[in-house]
Design a protein around this motif. Structure first.
Motif: not given
Length: 258
Positions: A128, A130, A135
């Motif tokens: 992921y 961020w 995602q």
């Protein structure tokens, strides 16, 4: 003071004594290992380590052209503990816990949405990024807002907690609105091609409410009739209660016919 139980420390001696007396025909395999590496004989318990909440921030330092990473340690208030709780494990606290509590306090209905708790390898978080809230392979939920806010706090210079929360919520609301629009458009397209959907949740709820309302009307009518008969019996005029019940029945029939 109670007597200290040292049975666990003398397990090798007990096993050798039972073998020598003939109670056991074979020594356990761990006898030699315990003889070489005996158990610890320290009878004093140490206090568990006190964990501190560490926060990572990007701040602009005077005299430097680039922002620097600063680690802030939040000291815990050490309240005196009881003797019975002195050696209990210390509660672990992370910054995400505070952000998660704040978000779900403001959005309690997010907890009612179904969530996927099964992972393939348990390391999905490693894939992921961020820097954006959405995602690939992960459904948008409250945890996305928490991780996005934490990323903003850790990577954007001079970012405050409230500003990061507002940015993450704004992105979250925009994506949720787009999901709702896509869902409505898909339903309209399906209906245009002849799809027939069952009753909505609102229709089902209204039907259940109507059923309960009818039951309540019957119960209220029966209760009122019993009370009228009881009052008429006490007053000595039971024919008044019968006339009143007949009048109410006729009124109900007239309302139902309308």
């Amino acid at each position: 003071m109670g007597k200290i139980n040292l049975t666990a420390l003398r397990v090798r001696k007990t096993a050798l004594g039972q073998f020598a007396s003939g109670k056991t025909s074979k020594l356990p395999q761990w006898v030699e290992v315990i003889g070489e590496i005996p158990p610890a004989e320290a009878l004093i318990r140490t206090r568990p380590p006190q964990h501190q909440l560490v926060q990572q921030r990007m701040k602009t330092v005077a005299g430097s052209s680039k922002p620097q990473v600063v680690f802030q340690v939040q000291e815990k208030r050490r309240a005196p503990k009881k003797a019975s709780r002195l050696f209990q494990p210390v509660e672990l606290k992370y910054e995400e816990d505070q952000l998660r509590t704040e978000f779900f306090r403001d959005h309690p209905w997010e907890l009612a949405r179904p969530r996927l708790l099964l992972e393939t390898t348990g390391k999905d978080f490693e894939h992921y990024d961020w820097s954006q809230i959405q995602q690939p392979g992960k459904r948008l939920d409250g945890e996305s807002v928490v991780q996005r806010q934490l990323w903003l706090l850790n990577n954007v210079p001079d970012m405050t907690k409230s500003n990061a929360y507002d940015i993450a919520r704004r992105e979250f609301y925009r994506l949720r609105l787009r999901e709702d629009v896509e869902r409505r458009v898909a339903a309209e397209e399906a209906q245009a091609y002849g799809a027939e959907f069952g009753p909505s949740f609102l229709d089902i709820g209204m039907k259940l409410e109507d059923v309960q309302y009818d039951k309540w009307v019957e119960w209220a009518r029966a209760t009122a009739q019993v009370q009228d008969q009881r009052q008429a019996a006490l007053s000595g005029a039971p024919e008044l209660a019968e006339e009143k019940s007949v009048t109410e029945t006729e009124a109900d029939e007239a309302e139902s016919s309308l």
